[in-house]
Design an enzyme around this catalytic site. Structure first.
Site, PDB file in Angstrom:
ATOM      1  N   ASP A  64     -51.343   7.316 -16.719  1.00  0.00           N
ATOM      2  CA  ASP A  64     -51.257   8.323 -15.678  1.00  0.00           C
ATOM      3  C   ASP A  64     -52.712   8.700 -15.319  1.00  0.00           C
ATOM      4  O   ASP A  64     -53.677   8.263 -15.937  1.00  0.00           O
ATOM      5  CB  ASP A  64     -50.426   9.524 -16.154  1.00  0.00           C
ATOM      6  CG  ASP A  64     -49.877  10.322 -14.980  1.00  0.00           C
ATOM      7  OD1 ASP A  64     -48.896  11.043 -15.161  1.00  0.00           O
ATOM      8  OD2 ASP A  64     -50.451  10.202 -13.872  1.00  0.00           O
ATOM      9  N   TYR A  65     -52.821   9.562 -14.343  1.00  0.00           N
ATOM     10  CA  TYR A  65     -54.104   9.866 -13.709  1.00  0.00           C
ATOM     11  C   TYR A  65     -55.162  10.364 -14.717  1.00  0.00           C
ATOM     12  O   TYR A  65     -54.987  11.430 -15.302  1.00  0.00           O
ATOM     13  CB  TYR A  65     -53.860  10.944 -12.646  1.00  0.00           C
ATOM     14  CG  TYR A  65     -54.935  11.099 -11.620  1.00  0.00           C
ATOM     15  CD1 TYR A  65     -56.098  11.799 -11.895  1.00  0.00           C
ATOM     16  CD2 TYR A  65     -54.796  10.542 -10.348  1.00  0.00           C
ATOM     17  CE1 TYR A  65     -57.086  11.946 -10.945  1.00  0.00           C
ATOM     18  CE2 TYR A  65     -55.783  10.697  -9.376  1.00  0.00           C
ATOM     19  CZ  TYR A  65     -56.927  11.404  -9.684  1.00  0.00           C
ATOM     20  OH  TYR A  65     -57.895  11.549  -8.748  1.00  0.00           O
TER      21      TYR A  65
END
Ligand code: GLC
Length: 739
Positions: free
Chosen positions: A285-286
């Site tokens: 994820d980011y």
């Protein structure tokens, strides 16, 4: 270009020429290896890097340094870039200006629609209509692929039992069985005829794993649970999505059992690859690789990057840590280049499967864009899913459906004409200006002679009560009032946890002021999560849960309010009475002291009931249904048997309707305690007034299986209760035994 480089280029072009020959798995493997053999270490690491485009009001843009990164072969994928022309432009940089011409992947959060926006996923789950769920994902993928996208970061498969967590809106609610069915339907819709078909994109199962169990419902917070709870409750929807063929997986931000998912080898390798045989690639994820430093499990870039790669994470979203650290780790002998090769192979394989080596621009078609985006058929599909998502929570004295020729109708509240809120959060390339509001939907639906009045009454979440008096005056002129209340789009989704679940701001003041006018009031909830609305339930005669319905919000809500569609939605998540009850879900354990109102020393509160305001699976209709006794075809079954469970359902009302018949199971005694009931099947039936249908379910040993005391998955002999009903509470049942 020096001689070696031109020779390399010739080799690459030769390989490129052979690319288009073989599409079988073996053939692709050979082609992947042929490209890998040409790659420098830096070029390999570049394939493991995903950077974001920016999305300005004018649409996606690319930071200059990222363009340089692409040219230098330091980027293998870009997200938040869409549009046939723009993706073509970026792809040309990768294909024409890099040494090996390896095409980029383009990914985006197409979570509930791309341009045509469907209801927030939790609302869509309330339809319990797997065909509708698949259709929604199909339209989204068709539009996304028409704009040059290859990959969506969906479906979100996180089981969530704490509505304080704003991201509960992105999934399918609290239940393992429903959540697994919906996850699979979403993958089927997204990937359609398979990765590489032109109107499909790759799915990405997120957020792996157990992100929805964030402590206190606070986003990004710690999750901690037994392996049994992880496997029994949280993992099944991810597994169902992968069994449906999902191409990729995204790691979650949270730690689990003390190790952040992004560095968690138990999750990413032991379970995902060794137990489940997943062969796609894993993206973080980011910046979640970077976040392992504040998590306190990595002290610097190099250790965070090594931890992620060794855990089995292939692609680094936005941290740039693979780019910054992997080469030096390999050169220092601290990391095997073979690990990098494995990750590169998984990513290149998907690029081959997508046909990007044959034609890097095949998804960037301006012609397809024009034909596909927000077509009339797509908008109609969005309207259909949105009305199927709507749940009728209360309808005293059959106030609903409303007459279309009512003389004066007041539409009041901060969500009545709130266009931006209708498409919710994670609304991708959706243009909220094109969404319809409840007020517009009502105006379109009523007769020419009906006067529609409007007053906002108050804001969604500030404390100004100035406009309430005007709203009261408006209500006093009307024959009936539609009160539109709820949450703003920004109050749901990521980083949107709430410590209160009340209708925000001073909306309750507005509601009570309108109630005091004595006018008949229909409350329409527009929100992304369960809210605590005991006052509304006690005082307002009709309540409709419309969620955040998407582009066609106004028409869909009006279809239900005026009876053009008989509401069929059923709650995919429990509505608590108060936030103090959380976590509250139907499949809880009985405890050794189940609540007894006549015995103080049993499991209950001094200041609140145990039961929810509305249970899982709950929803009313404009007709009524009755359930006959539940029957089983045998009192005892063996491992090899099928148990046939039947119940006759009758439409006892005056109009046709759709009923979601639900089957729940209770394993009375086990080597570990078992939930008081678990959904094991549901069927949607349409019945004309007075009609009956014998609804049949088949249970097998697999349905009775669970993680036993020794963590083996299987059954144990003993007694079972089986229940059938319209929700998790109002059921009838019988018993049987497994020998
Ligand atoms: C976000 C979200 C994730 C999303 C990703 C890319 O932080 O957690 O769901 O897919 O970043 O936008």
């Amino acid at each position: 270009m020096n001689k070696l480089c031109s020779l390399t280029l010739a080799t690459a072009l030769l390989c490129a020429a052979c690319y288009s020959s073989e599409k079988t798995s073996t053939g692709i493997g050979t082609r992947v290896d042929s490209v890998l053999a040409l790659m420098t270490l830096d070029e390999k690491i570049g394939q493991l890097t995903l950077f974001t485009s920016d999305i300005d009001v004018t649409g996606p843009t690319m930071r200059e340094n990222y363009k340089e990164d692409i040219k230098a072969g330091r980027v293998g994928a870009i997200f938040n870039a869409y549009g046939a022309a723009y993706t073509r432009k970026l792809q040309e940089i990768a294909v024409k200006e890099t040494r090996l011409h390896i095409p980029l992947l383009f990914g985006y959060d197409v979570v509930h629609g791309h341009r045509t926006i469907f209801p927030m996923p939790l609302g869509e789950a309330a339809s319990w209509d797997l065909a509708a769920v698949e259709k929604s994902a199909r339209v989204a993928a068709d539009e996304a692929s028409a704009e040059g996208l290859h990959w969506t970061f969906a479906p979100m498969c996180d089981i969530a039992r704490d509505p304080r967590w704003g991201r509960i809106t992105e999934g399918a609610g609290e239940d393992v069985y429903l959540g697994s069915k919906i996850a699979a339907a979403r993958v089927k819709g997204i990937q359609g005829d398979g990765v590489g078909s032109l109107n499909s994109v790759m799915a990405c199962v997120k957020h792996f794993a157990a992100y929805g169990a964030a402590q206190a419902g606070r986003d990004y917070h710690t999750t901690d649970m037994s392996d049994r709870v992880l496997r029994e409750t949280y993992l099944p929807p991810y597994k169902a999505a992968l069994d449906a063929g999902a191409a990729t997986v995204m790691t979650s931000f949270n730690e689990i059992d003390g190790v952040p998912a992004t560095g968690n080898k138990y999750l990413m390798t032991d379970i995902l690859r060794k137990e489940w045989n997943f062969t796609g690639f894993v993206v973080t994820d980011y910046t979640s690789i970077m976040e392992m430093i504040p998590h306190g499990i990595a002290e610097d870039t190099a250790s965070a990057a090594a931890l992620a790669l060794e855990a089995g994470v292939d692609m680094d979203m936005q941290a740039g840590f693979y780019n910054d650290a992997l080469a030096a780790l390999v050169k220092a002998g601290k990391l095997k280049e073979g690990l990098i090769d494995e990750a590169v192979r998984r990513i290149l394989r998907k690029k081959f499967e997508l046909g990007l080596f044959d034609d890097p621009y095949r998804y960037s078609s301006e012609q397809r864009e024009k034909e596909t985006l927000m077509s009339a058929a797509n908008l109609e599909a969005a309207r259909d899913v949105a009305r199927k998502a709507i749940v009728l929570l209360k309808n005293d004295k059959q106030l609903l459906p409303l007459e279309k020729d009512v003389k004066k109708l007041a539409v009041i509240g901060p969500l009545a004409d709130a266009r931006r809120e209708m498409i919710g959060s994670w609304s991708a390339a959706g243009d909220w200006h094109k969404a319809s509001t409840l007020l517009e939907g009502v105006k379109q639906a009523v007769s020419a002679g009906t006067q529609v009045l409007y007053a906002k009454g108050c804001a969604i979440d500030n404390d100004s009560t100035q406009a309430i008096a005007q709203a009261v005056r408006t209500a006093q002129q009307a024959d009936v009032v539609i009160l539109a209340v709820g949450e703003g789009a920004w109050m749901t989704g990521e980083a949107a946890s709430r410590a209160s679940l009340n209708i925000p701001g001073v909306q309750q003041r507005l509601i009570e002021a309108i109630y005091k006018t004595g006018k008949p009031v229909v409350a329409v909830l527009l929100n992304g999560r369960p809210l605590t609305i005991p006052w509304l339930d006690a005082n307002i005669p009709a309540i409709v849960e419309a969620w955040l319905p998407g582009t066609m919000a106004g028409q869909a809500i009006a279809d239900v309010l005026f009876g053009d569609y008989n509401p069929s939605g059923r709650l995919p998540v429990t509505f608590p009475r108060s936030v103090g009850q959380i976590p509250l879900y139907y499949s809880m354990k009985n405890t050794g002291r189940p609540m007894d109102p006549n015995n103080k020393y049993t499991s209950k509160y001094l200041d609140e009931r145990n039961d929810p305001l509305y249970p899982f699976g709950y929803g009313l209709s404009y007709t009524t249904f009755s359930y006959g006794p539940v029957q089983v075809d045998k009192q005892e079954m063996t491992q090899q048997d099928e148990l046939i469970v039947t119940c006759t359902v009758t439409n006892t009302g005056a109009r046709a309707g759709k009923e979601t018949v639900q089957l729940y199971l209770h394993d009375v005694t086990g080597s570990v305690t078992r939930p008081v009931r678990e959904l094991k099947g549901f069927k949607q039936i349409e019945l004309a007034p007075g009609a009956s249908q014998n609804v049949t379910f088949k249970l097998t040993a697999h349905d009775l299986s669970f993680y036993r005391r020794d963590m083996s998955f299987g059954t144990e002999p003993g007694k079972f209760d089986v229940y059938i009903g319209p929700n998790a509470r109002d059921t009838q049942g019988t018993a049987f035994a497994l020998r």
